[in-house]
Every structure is written in structure tokens, then in C-alpha cells.
Design a protein around this motif. Structure first.
Motif, PDB file in Angstrom:
ATOM      1  N   ARG A   1      14.093  25.311 150.061  1.00  0.00           N
ATOM      2  CA  ARG A   1      13.444  26.327 149.281  1.00  0.00           C
ATOM      3  C   ARG A   1      12.688  25.588 148.224  1.00  0.00           C
ATOM      4  O   ARG A   1      13.244  24.430 147.802  1.00  0.00           O
ATOM      5  CB  ARG A   1      14.217  27.427 148.708  1.00  0.00           C
ATOM      6  CG  ARG A   1      15.056  26.923 147.520  1.00  0.00           C
ATOM      7  CD  ARG A   1      15.665  28.168 146.945  1.00  0.00           C
ATOM      8  NE  ARG A   1      16.864  27.453 146.111  1.00  0.00           N
ATOM      9  CZ  ARG A   1      18.080  27.895 146.246  1.00  0.00           C
ATOM     10  NH1 ARG A   1      18.504  28.831 147.047  1.00  0.00           N
ATOM     11  NH2 ARG A   1      19.008  27.138 145.420  1.00  0.00           N
TER      12      ARG A   1
ATOM     13  N   TRP B   1      10.943  20.309 146.729  1.00  0.00           N
ATOM     14  CA  TRP B   1      11.768  21.345 147.933  1.00  0.00           C
ATOM     15  C   TRP B   1      13.249  21.001 147.823  1.00  0.00           C
ATOM     16  O   TRP B   1      13.531  19.828 148.056  1.00  0.00           O
ATOM     17  CB  TRP B   1      11.247  21.291 149.359  1.00  0.00           C
ATOM     18  CG  TRP B   1       9.762  21.703 149.281  1.00  0.00           C
ATOM     19  CD1 TRP B   1       8.555  21.078 148.722  1.00  0.00           C
ATOM     20  CD2 TRP B   1       9.317  23.197 149.781  1.00  0.00           C
ATOM     21  NE1 TRP B   1       7.595  22.019 149.168  1.00  0.00           N
ATOM     22  CE2 TRP B   1       7.834  23.306 149.599  1.00  0.00           C
ATOM     23  CE3 TRP B   1      10.111  24.292 150.320  1.00  0.00           C
ATOM     24  CZ2 TRP B   1       7.440  24.289 149.685  1.00  0.00           C
ATOM     25  CZ3 TRP B   1       9.475  25.362 150.525  1.00  0.00           C
ATOM     26  CH2 TRP B   1       8.144  25.572 150.329  1.00  0.00           C
TER      27      TRP B   1
ATOM     28  N   GLU C   1       8.202  30.406 149.728  1.00  0.00           N
ATOM     29  CA  GLU C   1       8.958  29.496 148.901  1.00  0.00           C
ATOM     30  C   GLU C   1      10.094  28.730 149.782  1.00  0.00           C
ATOM     31  O   GLU C   1      10.672  28.247 149.309  1.00  0.00           O
ATOM     32  CB  GLU C   1       9.539  30.332 147.856  1.00  0.00           C
ATOM     33  CG  GLU C   1       8.596  30.897 146.770  1.00  0.00           C
ATOM     34  CD  GLU C   1       7.645  29.870 146.213  1.00  0.00           C
ATOM     35  OE1 GLU C   1       8.322  28.984 145.553  1.00  0.00           O
ATOM     36  OE2 GLU C   1       6.646  29.956 145.990  1.00  0.00           O
ATOM     37  N   LYS C   2       9.823  29.075 151.206  1.00  0.00           N
ATOM     38  CA  LYS C   2      10.982  28.721 152.064  1.00  0.00           C
ATOM     39  C   LYS C   2      10.209  27.717 153.168  1.00  0.00           C
ATOM     40  O   LYS C   2       9.031  27.933 153.521  1.00  0.00           O
ATOM     41  CB  LYS C   2      11.638  29.547 152.712  1.00  0.00           C
ATOM     42  CG  LYS C   2      12.561  29.978 151.800  1.00  0.00           C
ATOM     43  CD  LYS C   2      13.880  30.988 152.902  1.00  0.00           C
ATOM     44  CE  LYS C   2      14.954  31.223 151.702  1.00  0.00           C
ATOM     45  NZ  LYS C   2      15.853  32.201 152.680  1.00  0.00           N
TER      46      LYS C   2
ATOM     47  N   THR D   1      16.971  24.205 156.286  1.00  0.00           N
ATOM     48  CA  THR D   1      15.918  25.260 155.510  1.00  0.00           C
ATOM     49  C   THR D   1      15.838  24.831 154.089  1.00  0.00           C
ATOM     50  O   THR D   1      16.954  24.142 153.578  1.00  0.00           O
ATOM     51  CB  THR D   1      16.568  26.728 155.460  1.00  0.00           C
ATOM     52  OG1 THR D   1      17.011  27.155 156.935  1.00  0.00           O
ATOM     53  CG2 THR D   1      15.906  27.799 154.739  1.00  0.00           C
TER      54      THR D   1
END
Length: 191
Positions: free
Chosen positions: A145, A151, A127-128, A143
Motif C-alpha cells: 500500500r 510503497w 492505493e494498493k 500486497t
């Protein structure tokens, strides 16, 4: 006809990739569309992740001759001053995003989403997603998620902005923390 069908399904798949969310962010920044920016950028998470970068950079710049034990105390005692840093970062991070996306403003969303691999290394782990610029003159690390179909950016690593904020707050942060440490030592000696 077959190419159109394949193209359609390919595009539908792209819409669920981090590159599509980044393309939406570029487009939203260009149009000053705060609603879309807020969907793709979790400002609070970015700020919470970014503040330690500023603190570390401040210690690097202004705490060079400070003992390790004192640095740990400074980090612990910096907490009351973090709202000031967060406020400054809250102002600076959206500007950073606009600055980093400016070169791509003239491209349509679909071209950015499909062509992102040319400029970005995108690694998805569950999920990242971890995004890193391939262009050395434009360093950027994000980063992200998964949040629904999109996202969302939850962390930004940027040395230049961290240094800028550290220069703005660092000396004061170190001095305040040292003074607080010295005040506590003085009180302990008196009692």
C-alpha cells in the motif's frame, strides 16, 4: 541533453512506483538496514495477514479427519495460541524477505527498480499494489500500500513458510483446540 532530461524525469517517476520500494528493500536487506526495512515492510500487518495462512495450512495438514463444525470451533479457539505463531512468524518473515531478495543483491537500486518488470508482475489498483513473481521456481506474492512517497509491504503469501510454521505449531494447535472443545463438552454434560 534531451535524453538526460527524459532520463531524469523517468527516474523521478520510477521513485514513486512499487518497484522502487522493492529495490530499496533488497538494498536494505543486503546492508542489514533495519530502519529502511521498517519503512518498506509493515511487519505487524504482514504477520496479521500471514497467521491465517498458517492456521489454514495446519488444518489442512492435521485436521483432515475433523468435521467441518469442529474445524470452525478450532479456528475460533485458536486465538489464544496465535501469539506463539505471531512470534515465530515475526522471526521468519524478515529472513524470508532476505532469502527472496538475495539473488538481486549484486544489482544497484536503480537497476532493480527499472528491471523489476522482468521478474515481477506488478498491478497497481489505487492505493494498493499486488506483486507476483513471474519465476515459477521463486514463488512470491506481496500486497503493498502507498505510504507517503513509498510503497509498504502489508502482506506476504508464501506456501513454504506457511507450511513450515504449520508443521511447527499445527499439531499442537489442533490438539489444544480439540482438547478445549472436549473439556467444554465434558463441563456442559456435567452441568
Amino acid at each position: 541533453f534531451a535524453a538526460a532530461v527524459v532520463g531524469y524525469f523517468y527516474w523521478q517517476n520510477v521513485k514513486f512506483q512499487p518497484s522502487y520500494s522493492l529495490a530499496l528493500l533488497v538494498d536494505a536487506a543486503k546492508r542489514n538496514d533495519q530502519k529502511t526495512i521498517d519503512q518498506v515492510l509493515d511487519t505487524d500487518a504482514v504477520i496479521d495477514d500471514f497467521v491465517p495462512q498458517v492456521t489454514e495450512k495446519a488444518i489442512e495438514l492435521y485436521g483432515r479427519n475433523t468435521a467441518s463444525a469442529d474445524i470452525l470451533k478450532i479456528q475460533q479457539q485458536a486465538a489464544p495460541y496465535l501469539p506463539e505463531i505471531k512470534s515465530a512468524a515475526r522471526e521468519q518473515v524478515p529472513a524470508l524477505i532476505r532469502e527472496k531478495t538475495k539473488p538481486f543483491e549484486s544489482f544497484p537500486v536503480w537497476a532493480i527498480a527499472i528491471g523489476a518488470g522482468q521478474y515481477l508482475e506488478i498491478r497497481v489498483e489505487g492505493e494498493k499494489a499486488f506483486v507476483k513473481s513471474k519465476m515459477s521456481d521463486r514463488p512470491l506474492e506481496l500486497t503493498m500500500r502507498r505510504k507517503g512517497d513509498l510503497w509498504q509491504i502489508i502482506a506476504v503469501k508464501d506456501e513454504v513458510l506457511a507450511r513450515r510454521l504449520a508443521e511447527r505449531f499445527g499439531q499442537e494447535l489442533i490438539n489444544r483446540a480439540k482438547n478445549k472443545t472436549l473439556d467444554k463438552i465434558d463441563k456442559d454434560v456435567v452441568n
